[in-house]
Scaffold this active site. Structure first.
Site, PDB file in Angstrom:
ATOM      1  CG  ASP A  92       1.671   8.829   2.901  1.00  0.00           C
ATOM      2  OD1 ASP A  92       2.158   8.381   3.957  1.00  0.00           O
ATOM      3  OD2 ASP A  92       1.335   8.105   1.943  1.00  0.00           O
ATOM      4  CG  HIS A 148       5.944   8.704   1.284  1.00  0.00           C
ATOM      5  ND1 HIS A 148       7.012   7.970   1.756  1.00  0.00           N
ATOM      6  CD2 HIS A 148       4.932   7.800   1.095  1.00  0.00           C
ATOM      7  CE1 HIS A 148       6.662   6.694   1.847  1.00  0.00           C
ATOM      8  NE2 HIS A 148       5.417   6.569   1.444  1.00  0.00           N
TER       9      HIS A 148
END
Length: 208
Positions: free
Chosen positions: A55, A59
């Site tokens: 991630d 995000h």
């Protein structure tokens, strides 16, 4: 003889489970050697959060760093795998039972088996005190064998945010069923996708 690397990456197939509502993974040979006269050419369609992935803060924070802006050194180096299988919630209290002195990259094994083709109905959850605890320990990378550090129905993503505020980067959907607890070398490099909110990684471990 050097120790062998262990692949902890979920295999990307057209049957791999994706986050409900997300773009399914699809690979095909779009042009065959017979068609081109020289080579086979494949193409893929996928969410960047399919399978084993990193991630980026972007995000869940539109003003934060995208994946290509992150330091690749976060994803290469010594890592510690600890087994928290059977513990439904993991936070400071649970992690204090493990020797994490000197650890910079922490990997949590939460289950004995991973069903790659089935999205889990439930999975281990993290407590909001985990971010500050990891920062105080000097840990800047957290890897797990679950699809998200937050619950599947969360909209405000408190664990993503507390990890970000405390300088902890995230690897999700690791494939740890063949890995025992211990100290390892880790390589889990994200692709350099400019502007992306995450990236698939090829993650491998080698016993220290």
């Amino acid at each position: 003889m050097s120790k062998r690397w262990i692949d902890i990456t979920q295999p990307l197939t057209n049957q791999i489970a994706t986050w409900p509502g997300d773009t399914p993974f699809y690979f095909e040979v779009a042009h065959t050697k017979e068609q081109t006269g020289s080579v086979n050419i494949g193409q893929i369609t996928a969410s960047v959060h399919t399978g084993t992935h990193a991630d980026a803060p972007f995000h869940f924070n539109s003003s934060a760093a995208t994946i290509e802006q992150l330091d690749v050194n976060h994803y290469i180096g010594p890592a510690k795998v600890i087994d928290v299988t059977g513990i439904p919630w993991v936070g400071q209290e649970e992690l204090m039972n493990f020797d994490l002195d000197g650890v910079r990259r922490l990997i949590l094994k939460t289950k004995e088996k991973v069903q790659v083709e089935k999205f889990p109905e439930d999975f281990t959850l993290l407590k909001e005190d985990i971010g500050e605890f990891l920062q105080n320990k000097g840990i800047f990378l957290l890897g797990l064998d679950i699809p998200s550090v937050d619950s599947a129905d969360s909209k405000d993503l408190p664990i993503h945010h507390t990890l970000y505020r405390n300088g902890v980067h995230i690897l999700e959907n690791l494939y740890l069923q063949d890995v025992s607890a211990g100290d390892y070398e880790l390589i889990a490099l994200p692709l350099k996708i400019v502007g992306a909110d995450g990236s698939p990684v090829r993650a491998v471990l080698r016993k220290m």
